[in-house]
Design an enzyme around this catalytic site. Sequence first.
Site, PDB file in Angstrom:
ATOM      1  N   GLU A   1       2.535  55.250  15.662  1.00 24.38           N
ATOM      2  CA  GLU A   1       1.880  54.346  16.603  1.00 24.38           C
ATOM      3  C   GLU A   1       0.655  53.722  15.957  1.00 24.38           C
ATOM      4  O   GLU A   1      -0.060  54.385  15.202  1.00 24.38           O
ATOM      5  CB  GLU A   1       1.465  55.141  17.843  1.00 24.38           C
ATOM      6  CG  GLU A   1       0.753  54.350  18.913  1.00 24.38           C
ATOM      7  CD  GLU A   1       0.258  55.255  20.033  1.00 24.38           C
ATOM      8  OE1 GLU A   1       0.407  54.878  21.202  1.00 24.38           O
ATOM      9  OE2 GLU A   1      -0.287  56.344  19.733  1.00 24.38           O
TER      10      GLU A   1
ATOM     11  N   HIS B   1      -8.333  56.266  22.203  1.00 27.32           N
ATOM     12  CA  HIS B   1      -7.260  56.000  21.247  1.00 27.32           C
ATOM     13  C   HIS B   1      -7.794  55.198  20.069  1.00 27.32           C
ATOM     14  O   HIS B   1      -8.377  54.117  20.242  1.00 27.32           O
ATOM     15  CB  HIS B   1      -6.121  55.215  21.908  1.00 27.32           C
ATOM     16  CG  HIS B   1      -5.053  54.829  20.945  1.00 27.32           C
ATOM     17  ND1 HIS B   1      -4.093  55.715  20.514  1.00 27.32           N
ATOM     18  CD2 HIS B   1      -4.806  53.668  20.304  1.00 27.32           C
ATOM     19  CE1 HIS B   1      -3.303  55.104  19.650  1.00 27.32           C
ATOM     20  NE2 HIS B   1      -3.706  53.859  19.509  1.00 27.32           N
TER      21      HIS B   1
ATOM     22  N   HIS C   1      -2.944  52.688  15.139  1.00 32.08           N
ATOM     23  CA  HIS C   1      -4.231  53.334  15.373  1.00 32.08           C
ATOM     24  C   HIS C   1      -5.353  52.463  14.815  1.00 32.08           C
ATOM     25  O   HIS C   1      -6.142  52.884  13.969  1.00 32.08           O
ATOM     26  CB  HIS C   1      -4.250  54.732  14.767  1.00 32.08           C
ATOM     27  CG  HIS C   1      -3.719  55.788  15.687  1.00 32.08           C
ATOM     28  ND1 HIS C   1      -2.378  55.910  15.975  1.00 32.08           N
ATOM     29  CD2 HIS C   1      -4.349  56.737  16.429  1.00 32.08           C
ATOM     30  CE1 HIS C   1      -2.212  56.900  16.835  1.00 32.08           C
ATOM     31  NE2 HIS C   1      -3.387  57.410  17.134  1.00 32.08           N
TER      32      HIS C   1
ATOM     33  N   GLU D   1       1.721  60.073  25.817  1.00 26.94           N
ATOM     34  CA  GLU D   1       2.905  59.608  26.549  1.00 26.94           C
ATOM     35  C   GLU D   1       4.104  60.564  26.458  1.00 26.94           C
ATOM     36  O   GLU D   1       5.054  60.456  27.221  1.00 26.94           O
ATOM     37  CB  GLU D   1       3.313  58.224  26.039  1.00 26.94           C
ATOM     38  CG  GLU D   1       2.363  57.105  26.429  1.00 26.94           C
ATOM     39  CD  GLU D   1       1.187  56.937  25.470  1.00 26.94           C
ATOM     40  OE1 GLU D   1       0.538  55.880  25.499  1.00 26.94           O
ATOM     41  OE2 GLU D   1       0.911  57.872  24.689  1.00 26.94           O
TER      42      GLU D   1
ATOM     43  N   ASP E   1      -1.063  60.389  14.879  1.00 26.97           N
ATOM     44  CA  ASP E   1      -0.700  61.316  15.955  1.00 26.97           C
ATOM     45  C   ASP E   1       0.230  62.428  15.500  1.00 26.97           C
ATOM     46  O   ASP E   1       0.478  63.381  16.256  1.00 26.97           O
ATOM     47  CB  ASP E   1      -0.036  60.552  17.108  1.00 26.97           C
ATOM     48  CG  ASP E   1      -1.054  59.952  18.064  1.00 26.97           C
ATOM     49  OD1 ASP E   1      -2.261  60.147  17.860  1.00 26.97           O
ATOM     50  OD2 ASP E   1      -0.623  59.275  19.018  1.00 26.97           O
TER      51      ASP E   1
ATOM     52  N   HIS F   1       0.505  63.078  21.296  1.00 27.31           N
ATOM     53  CA  HIS F   1       0.737  61.727  21.811  1.00 27.31           C
ATOM     54  C   HIS F   1       0.867  61.814  23.332  1.00 27.31           C
ATOM     55  O   HIS F   1       1.835  62.370  23.856  1.00 27.31           O
ATOM     56  CB  HIS F   1       2.019  61.164  21.192  1.00 27.31           C
ATOM     57  CG  HIS F   1       2.385  59.784  21.614  1.00 27.31           C
ATOM     58  ND1 HIS F   1       1.586  58.687  21.403  1.00 27.31           N
ATOM     59  CD2 HIS F   1       3.506  59.322  22.229  1.00 27.31           C
ATOM     60  CE1 HIS F   1       2.191  57.599  21.873  1.00 27.31           C
ATOM     61  NE2 HIS F   1       3.356  57.962  22.387  1.00 27.31           N
TER      62      HIS F   1
ATOM     63  N   GLU G   1     -10.494  60.371  17.321  1.00 29.05           N
ATOM     64  CA  GLU G   1      -9.433  60.476  16.320  1.00 29.05           C
ATOM     65  C   GLU G   1      -9.919  60.057  14.939  1.00 29.05           C
ATOM     66  O   GLU G   1      -9.506  60.626  13.930  1.00 29.05           O
ATOM     67  CB  GLU G   1      -8.225  59.641  16.744  1.00 29.05           C
ATOM     68  CG  GLU G   1      -7.492  60.225  17.951  1.00 29.05           C
ATOM     69  CD  GLU G   1      -6.248  59.458  18.312  1.00 29.05           C
ATOM     70  OE1 GLU G   1      -5.211  60.098  18.535  1.00 29.05           O
ATOM     71  OE2 GLU G   1      -6.304  58.213  18.368  1.00 29.05           O
TER      72      GLU G   1
END
Length: 253
Positions: free
Chosen positions: A32, A173, A34, A120, A43, A118, A178
Amino acid sequence: MRTKKMWEMTWPEVQEAIENGMGVMLPVGAIEQHGCHLPLVTDTIIPTRLCTEIAENTNMIVAAPVSYGTYSRPQSGGGQGFIGTTSVTGITLVHQVEDILREFLRHGFKKIVIFNWHMENSNFLYEAAYRATERGTRMDVKVVVMETPFDSFDDETMAVLYPDGFPGWGLEHAAMFETAIMLHIAPELVHMERAVDGEVEDKAFYDVLPIEQRFTTPSGSLWKATLATKEKGACAWNALLNTLIPVIRKEFE
Protein backbone atom coordinates in the site's frame (compact mmCIF):
# COMPACT_ATOMS: atom_id res chain seq x y z
CA MET A 1 17.56 -22.49 17.90
CA ARG A 2 19.42 -21.59 14.73
CA THR A 3 16.60 -19.31 13.62
CA LYS A 4 13.02 -18.53 14.59
CA LYS A 5 12.04 -17.49 11.07
CA MET A 6 10.01 -20.39 9.73
CA TRP A 7 10.87 -19.57 6.12
CA GLU A 8 14.57 -20.08 6.92
CA MET A 9 14.00 -23.36 8.76
CA THR A 10 14.16 -26.88 7.38
CA TRP A 11 11.13 -29.11 7.80
CA PRO A 12 12.79 -31.21 10.54
CA GLU A 13 13.51 -27.98 12.43
CA VAL A 14 9.84 -26.99 12.19
CA GLN A 15 8.84 -30.47 13.35
CA GLU A 16 11.20 -30.17 16.33
CA ALA A 17 9.74 -26.77 17.21
CA ILE A 18 6.22 -28.23 17.22
CA GLU A 19 7.30 -31.24 19.29
CA ASN A 20 8.82 -28.80 21.81
CA GLY A 21 5.46 -27.05 22.17
CA MET A 22 6.32 -23.90 20.27
CA GLY A 23 3.69 -21.74 18.62
CA VAL A 24 3.68 -19.80 15.36
CA MET A 25 3.04 -16.15 14.59
CA LEU A 26 1.62 -15.07 11.21
CA PRO A 27 2.35 -11.42 10.31
CA VAL A 28 -0.25 -9.88 7.99
CA GLY A 29 0.20 -6.58 6.21
CA ALA A 30 -0.41 -4.93 2.85
CA ILE A 31 1.23 -3.56 -0.27
CA GLU A 32 0.00 0.00 0.00
CA GLN A 33 1.19 3.52 -0.71
CA HIS A 34 2.87 5.15 2.26
CA GLY A 35 3.47 8.65 1.05
CA CYS A 36 6.40 9.83 -1.03
CA HIS A 37 8.99 8.71 1.52
CA LEU A 38 8.09 5.19 2.72
CA PRO A 39 8.04 1.90 0.76
CA LEU A 40 4.88 0.15 -0.36
CA VAL A 41 5.78 -2.78 1.89
CA THR A 42 5.77 -0.74 5.12
CA ASP A 43 2.68 -2.49 6.50
CA THR A 44 4.39 -5.86 6.04
CA ILE A 45 7.88 -4.94 7.26
CA ILE A 46 6.63 -3.61 10.59
CA PRO A 47 4.58 -6.64 11.74
CA THR A 48 7.20 -9.09 10.46
CA ARG A 49 9.97 -7.36 12.42
CA LEU A 50 7.74 -7.10 15.49
CA CYS A 51 6.88 -10.80 15.35
CA THR A 52 10.55 -11.69 14.92
CA GLU A 53 11.56 -9.75 18.04
CA ILE A 54 8.60 -11.11 19.99
CA ALA A 55 9.58 -14.65 19.00
CA GLU A 56 13.09 -14.12 20.32
CA ASN A 57 11.56 -13.43 23.73
CA THR A 58 8.80 -16.06 23.73
CA ASN A 59 8.12 -19.70 22.84
CA MET A 60 7.12 -18.83 19.25
CA ILE A 61 8.46 -18.98 15.70
CA VAL A 62 7.45 -16.66 12.85
CA ALA A 63 5.80 -17.75 9.60
CA ALA A 64 6.39 -15.97 6.30
CA PRO A 65 4.12 -12.90 6.15
CA VAL A 66 0.92 -12.45 4.19
CA SER A 67 1.87 -9.34 2.23
CA TYR A 68 -1.26 -8.53 0.22
CA GLY A 69 -4.10 -6.99 2.21
CA THR A 70 -7.63 -5.85 1.54
CA TYR A 71 -8.65 -2.64 -0.20
CA SER A 72 -7.22 0.57 1.20
CA ARG A 73 -9.83 3.02 2.48
CA PRO A 74 -9.33 6.76 1.88
CA GLN A 75 -9.36 7.89 5.49
CA SER A 76 -7.04 5.20 6.85
CA GLY A 77 -4.80 4.35 3.90
CA GLY A 78 -5.44 6.85 1.15
CA GLY A 79 -7.68 4.59 -0.89
CA GLN A 80 -7.14 2.64 -4.09
CA GLY A 81 -6.35 5.69 -6.20
CA PHE A 82 -2.57 5.52 -5.72
CA ILE A 83 -0.24 3.69 -8.09
CA GLY A 84 1.43 0.77 -6.33
CA THR A 85 -1.33 0.02 -3.83
CA THR A 86 -2.03 -3.62 -4.69
CA SER A 87 -4.95 -5.19 -2.84
CA VAL A 88 -7.10 -8.30 -2.76
CA THR A 89 -10.78 -8.74 -1.99
CA GLY A 90 -11.84 -9.46 1.55
CA ILE A 91 -13.01 -12.95 0.69
CA THR A 92 -9.65 -13.70 -0.97
CA LEU A 93 -7.85 -12.71 2.22
CA VAL A 94 -10.25 -14.79 4.33
CA HIS A 95 -9.68 -17.87 2.19
CA GLN A 96 -5.91 -17.43 2.03
CA VAL A 97 -5.45 -16.96 5.77
CA GLU A 98 -7.94 -19.75 6.55
CA ASP A 99 -5.96 -22.09 4.31
CA ILE A 100 -2.67 -21.09 5.98
CA LEU A 101 -4.14 -21.64 9.45
CA ARG A 102 -5.47 -25.06 8.44
CA GLU A 103 -1.97 -25.95 7.23
CA PHE A 104 -0.52 -24.87 10.59
CA LEU A 105 -3.05 -27.13 12.29
CA ARG A 106 -2.12 -29.99 9.95
CA HIS A 107 1.53 -29.51 10.92
CA GLY A 108 0.53 -29.85 14.57
CA PHE A 109 0.73 -26.27 15.87
CA LYS A 110 -1.56 -25.67 18.86
CA LYS A 111 -0.62 -22.04 19.54
CA ILE A 112 -1.17 -19.53 16.73
CA VAL A 113 -1.02 -15.74 16.62
CA ILE A 114 -2.27 -13.63 13.71
CA PHE A 115 -0.62 -10.23 13.97
CA ASN A 116 -2.05 -7.56 11.66
CA TRP A 117 -0.78 -4.08 10.79
CA HIS A 118 -3.16 -3.07 7.97
CA MET A 119 -6.33 -1.69 9.56
CA GLU A 120 -8.64 -2.76 6.74
CA ASN A 121 -7.73 -6.45 7.22
CA SER A 122 -9.08 -6.72 10.74
CA ASN A 123 -12.50 -8.38 10.58
CA PHE A 124 -11.48 -10.58 7.68
CA LEU A 125 -8.68 -12.10 9.75
CA TYR A 126 -11.02 -12.83 12.62
CA GLU A 127 -13.37 -14.56 10.19
CA ALA A 128 -10.49 -16.63 8.80
CA ALA A 129 -9.55 -17.75 12.31
CA TYR A 130 -13.19 -18.47 13.13
CA ARG A 131 -13.59 -20.64 10.05
CA ALA A 132 -10.27 -22.47 10.48
CA THR A 133 -11.15 -23.44 14.06
CA GLU A 134 -14.59 -24.78 13.09
CA ARG A 135 -16.40 -21.65 14.24
CA GLY A 136 -14.20 -21.39 17.30
CA THR A 137 -15.22 -24.80 18.64
CA ARG A 138 -11.85 -26.60 18.42
CA MET A 139 -10.66 -27.02 21.99
CA ASP A 140 -7.20 -28.36 21.16
CA VAL A 141 -5.87 -25.13 19.65
CA LYS A 142 -5.73 -21.47 20.63
CA VAL A 143 -5.64 -18.70 18.03
CA VAL A 144 -5.01 -15.11 19.12
CA VAL A 145 -5.94 -12.36 16.64
CA MET A 146 -3.98 -9.17 17.37
CA GLU A 147 -4.26 -5.67 15.89
CA THR A 148 -3.82 -2.02 16.92
CA PRO A 149 -1.73 -2.71 20.04
CA PHE A 150 -0.85 0.99 20.08
CA ASP A 151 -4.37 1.72 21.36
CA SER A 152 -3.07 0.70 24.79
CA PHE A 153 -0.05 3.03 24.96
CA ASP A 154 0.20 4.80 28.30
CA ASP A 155 0.03 8.59 28.74
CA GLU A 156 3.79 8.90 29.17
CA THR A 157 4.48 7.24 25.81
CA MET A 158 1.81 9.30 24.05
CA ALA A 159 3.30 12.50 25.49
CA VAL A 160 6.69 11.62 23.98
CA LEU A 161 5.19 10.73 20.62
CA TYR A 162 2.63 13.55 20.42
CA PRO A 163 3.72 16.51 22.55
CA ASP A 164 1.53 18.86 20.49
CA GLY A 165 -1.57 16.67 20.41
CA PHE A 166 -2.71 13.33 18.98
CA PRO A 167 -4.53 13.39 15.59
CA GLY A 168 -6.09 9.91 15.90
CA TRP A 169 -4.80 6.59 14.59
CA GLY A 170 -6.74 6.78 11.33
CA LEU A 171 -4.84 9.89 10.25
CA GLU A 172 -1.52 8.37 11.28
CA HIS A 173 -1.18 6.58 7.95
CA ALA A 174 2.29 7.27 6.45
CA ALA A 175 2.65 10.05 8.99
CA MET A 176 4.71 10.51 12.17
CA PHE A 177 4.11 7.10 13.79
CA GLU A 178 4.91 4.77 10.90
CA THR A 179 7.71 7.02 9.66
CA ALA A 180 9.35 7.06 13.09
CA ILE A 181 9.12 3.27 13.40
CA MET A 182 10.67 2.80 9.97
CA LEU A 183 13.46 5.24 10.88
CA HIS A 184 14.15 2.96 13.84
CA ILE A 185 13.95 -0.48 12.18
CA ALA A 186 14.74 0.18 8.49
CA PRO A 187 16.23 3.67 8.06
CA GLU A 188 17.72 2.72 4.69
CA LEU A 189 14.18 2.54 3.27
CA VAL A 190 13.07 5.97 4.49
CA HIS A 191 13.54 9.07 2.29
CA MET A 192 12.90 11.88 4.76
CA GLU A 193 13.87 14.51 2.18
CA ARG A 194 10.72 13.50 0.27
CA ALA A 195 8.37 13.47 3.28
CA VAL A 196 5.28 15.66 2.89
CA ASP A 197 2.94 16.69 5.68
CA GLY A 198 -0.67 16.10 4.72
CA GLU A 199 -4.04 17.23 5.99
CA VAL A 200 -7.30 15.61 4.99
CA GLU A 201 -9.77 18.20 3.72
CA ASP A 202 -12.89 16.46 5.01
CA LYS A 203 -12.47 14.33 8.16
CA ALA A 204 -15.70 12.34 8.19
CA PHE A 205 -16.95 9.25 10.00
CA TYR A 206 -18.02 7.74 6.66
CA ASP A 207 -16.53 6.95 3.23
CA VAL A 208 -17.99 7.66 -0.21
CA LEU A 209 -17.79 5.70 -3.45
CA PRO A 210 -16.56 6.57 -5.98
CA ILE A 211 -13.56 7.74 -3.94
CA GLU A 212 -13.37 11.51 -3.58
CA GLN A 213 -10.09 13.38 -3.17
CA ARG A 214 -11.40 15.36 -0.20
CA PHE A 215 -11.08 12.25 1.96
CA THR A 216 -7.35 11.78 1.36
CA THR A 217 -4.28 13.86 0.41
CA PRO A 218 -2.24 14.24 -2.79
CA SER A 219 0.87 12.68 -1.23
CA GLY A 220 -0.88 9.84 0.59
CA SER A 221 0.45 10.96 3.98
CA LEU A 222 -2.61 11.75 6.06
CA TRP A 223 -0.82 13.83 8.71
CA LYS A 224 2.63 15.15 9.69
CA ALA A 225 5.37 12.82 8.53
CA THR A 226 8.10 15.40 9.10
CA LEU A 227 7.63 15.19 12.88
CA ALA A 228 9.13 11.69 12.88
CA THR A 229 12.50 11.00 14.50
CA LYS A 230 14.51 7.88 15.25
CA GLU A 231 14.08 8.63 18.95
CA LYS A 232 10.29 8.60 18.65
CA GLY A 233 10.56 5.40 16.64
CA ALA A 234 12.58 3.71 19.39
CA CYS A 235 10.04 4.87 21.97
CA ALA A 236 7.12 3.50 19.93
CA TRP A 237 8.95 0.22 19.21
CA ASN A 238 9.75 -0.41 22.85
CA ALA A 239 6.17 0.41 23.83
CA LEU A 240 4.90 -2.10 21.25
CA LEU A 241 7.20 -4.85 22.52
CA ASN A 242 6.35 -4.07 26.13
CA THR A 243 2.67 -4.40 25.23
CA LEU A 244 2.85 -7.51 23.06
CA ILE A 245 5.38 -9.80 24.75
CA PRO A 246 3.41 -10.02 28.03
CA VAL A 247 0.26 -10.86 26.07
CA ILE A 248 1.96 -13.76 24.28
CA ARG A 249 3.37 -15.05 27.57
CA LYS A 250 -0.01 -14.70 29.28
CA GLU A 251 -1.88 -16.59 26.58
CA PHE A 252 0.64 -19.32 25.77
CA GLU A 253 3.24 -19.83 28.48
